[in-house]
Enzyme design. Sequence first.
Site, PDB file in Angstrom:
ATOM      1  N   LYS A  63       6.834  49.234  38.211  1.00  0.00           N
ATOM      2  CA  LYS A  63       7.613  48.232  37.473  1.00  0.00           C
ATOM      3  C   LYS A  63       6.727  47.445  36.505  1.00  0.00           C
ATOM      4  O   LYS A  63       6.669  46.210  36.528  1.00  0.00           O
ATOM      5  CB  LYS A  63       8.332  47.293  38.430  1.00  0.00           C
ATOM      6  CG  LYS A  63       9.328  48.000  39.354  1.00  0.00           C
ATOM      7  CD  LYS A  63      10.063  47.010  40.228  1.00  0.00           C
ATOM      8  CE  LYS A  63      11.025  47.705  41.173  1.00  0.00           C
ATOM      9  NZ  LYS A  63      10.340  48.435  42.262  1.00  0.00           N
ATOM     10  N   ASP A  66       4.054  43.804  30.707  1.00  0.00           N
ATOM     11  CA  ASP A  66       2.926  43.023  30.205  1.00  0.00           C
ATOM     12  C   ASP A  66       2.977  43.105  28.680  1.00  0.00           C
ATOM     13  O   ASP A  66       3.945  43.615  28.106  1.00  0.00           O
ATOM     14  CB  ASP A  66       1.604  43.583  30.755  1.00  0.00           C
ATOM     15  CG  ASP A  66       0.553  42.495  30.962  1.00  0.00           C
ATOM     16  OD1 ASP A  66       0.306  41.747  29.989  1.00  0.00           O
ATOM     17  OD2 ASP A  66      -0.008  42.407  32.066  1.00  0.00           O
ATOM     18  N   ASN A  69      -0.117  46.281  24.486  1.00  0.00           N
ATOM     19  CA  ASN A  69      -1.358  47.030  24.609  1.00  0.00           C
ATOM     20  C   ASN A  69      -1.714  47.301  26.066  1.00  0.00           C
ATOM     21  O   ASN A  69      -2.190  48.396  26.407  1.00  0.00           O
ATOM     22  CB  ASN A  69      -2.500  46.258  23.936  1.00  0.00           C
ATOM     23  CG  ASN A  69      -3.793  47.050  23.935  1.00  0.00           C
ATOM     24  OD1 ASN A  69      -3.885  48.104  23.330  1.00  0.00           O
ATOM     25  ND2 ASN A  69      -4.788  46.538  24.639  1.00  0.00           N
ATOM     26  N   THR A  70      -1.463  46.326  26.926  1.00  0.00           N
ATOM     27  CA  THR A  70      -1.761  46.501  28.346  1.00  0.00           C
ATOM     28  C   THR A  70      -0.849  47.537  28.983  1.00  0.00           C
ATOM     29  O   THR A  70      -1.286  48.384  29.774  1.00  0.00           O
ATOM     30  CB  THR A  70      -1.641  45.157  29.084  1.00  0.00           C
ATOM     31  OG1 THR A  70      -2.565  44.230  28.509  1.00  0.00           O
ATOM     32  CG2 THR A  70      -1.944  45.307  30.558  1.00  0.00           C
ATOM     33  N   GLN A 186      19.406  45.109  50.679  1.00  0.00           N
ATOM     34  CA  GLN A 186      20.097  45.627  49.501  1.00  0.00           C
ATOM     35  C   GLN A 186      21.506  45.048  49.417  1.00  0.00           C
ATOM     36  O   GLN A 186      22.181  44.885  50.445  1.00  0.00           O
ATOM     37  CB  GLN A 186      20.170  47.158  49.550  1.00  0.00           C
ATOM     38  CG  GLN A 186      18.825  47.850  49.664  1.00  0.00           C
ATOM     39  CD  GLN A 186      18.057  47.836  48.351  1.00  0.00           C
ATOM     40  OE1 GLN A 186      18.477  47.224  47.376  1.00  0.00           O
ATOM     41  NE2 GLN A 186      16.931  48.503  48.329  1.00  0.00           N
ATOM     42  N   ARG A 207      14.256  53.595  53.967  1.00  0.00           N
ATOM     43  CA  ARG A 207      14.446  53.219  55.365  1.00  0.00           C
ATOM     44  C   ARG A 207      15.319  54.172  56.181  1.00  0.00           C
ATOM     45  O   ARG A 207      14.986  54.450  57.349  1.00  0.00           O
ATOM     46  CB  ARG A 207      14.992  51.789  55.444  1.00  0.00           C
ATOM     47  CG  ARG A 207      13.889  50.747  55.364  1.00  0.00           C
ATOM     48  CD  ARG A 207      14.417  49.353  55.140  1.00  0.00           C
ATOM     49  NE  ARG A 207      14.796  49.121  53.748  1.00  0.00           N
ATOM     50  CZ  ARG A 207      15.152  47.952  53.250  1.00  0.00           C
ATOM     51  NH1 ARG A 207      15.183  46.889  54.034  1.00  0.00           N
ATOM     52  NH2 ARG A 207      15.453  47.828  51.982  1.00  0.00           N
TER      53      ARG A 207
END
Length: 235
Positions: A63, A66, A69-70, A186, A207
Amino acid sequence: MDARERLIVGLDVPTIGEAERLVSTLGDDILFYKIGYQLVFAGGLEFARDLAASGKKIFLDMKLLDIDNTVASGVENIAKMGMSMLTLHAYPKAMKAAVEAAKGSGLCLLGVTVLTSMDAEDLAEAGYQYDPQALVARRAAQARAAGMGGIVCSAEESAAVSEIVGPDMAIVTPGIRPTGAEKGDQKRVMTPKDALKAGSTHLVVARPIVKAPEPREAARAILNEMVAALWPANR
């Protein structure tokens, strides 16, 4: 497509030893695994490389979000690891940077729309003006425009998302619960059969398999339900 190409088992366990035992238990029945934060921070990146090298498909659930560029730098290195799928939050600038960085690699980039643990009240508390369905639709359209490989959304939204993104993008849905299984944390869940019929292309299950007394039997039961949904004439 083999049903085993569509079922992604979430290795949501705390140690590499437990992950190794689970992969060994599931054997050839499972081809695709998701590795997320919990295992990544216990040495899971090397484990992911090893699994990919052994022929398994790996969905790295990071996920990312940023500055451009990162994000691009991270995607470039992840693409070199042999991963099959990678998640990033479906913000337009981040998605565009990631798509450019992943060109030619074969890495399928997935835009995370709205987490399946969140409902309308949660979004409002976080400052969003959209309900989950509206925000999912908006981000799905932005992901398609950015050239992403797929979308992560609740199975409840997969039918609407498939209308937006078309047949060429993956629709990956967590929050899958076989009939009778506990929902846990959930809030937007669906059975494997119903999720596939709604338009999901890949199902993420953790799970109900990982915590089952007999994980391989639980996985086989889900695969059988998927086969019945995908190819009813063969049953």
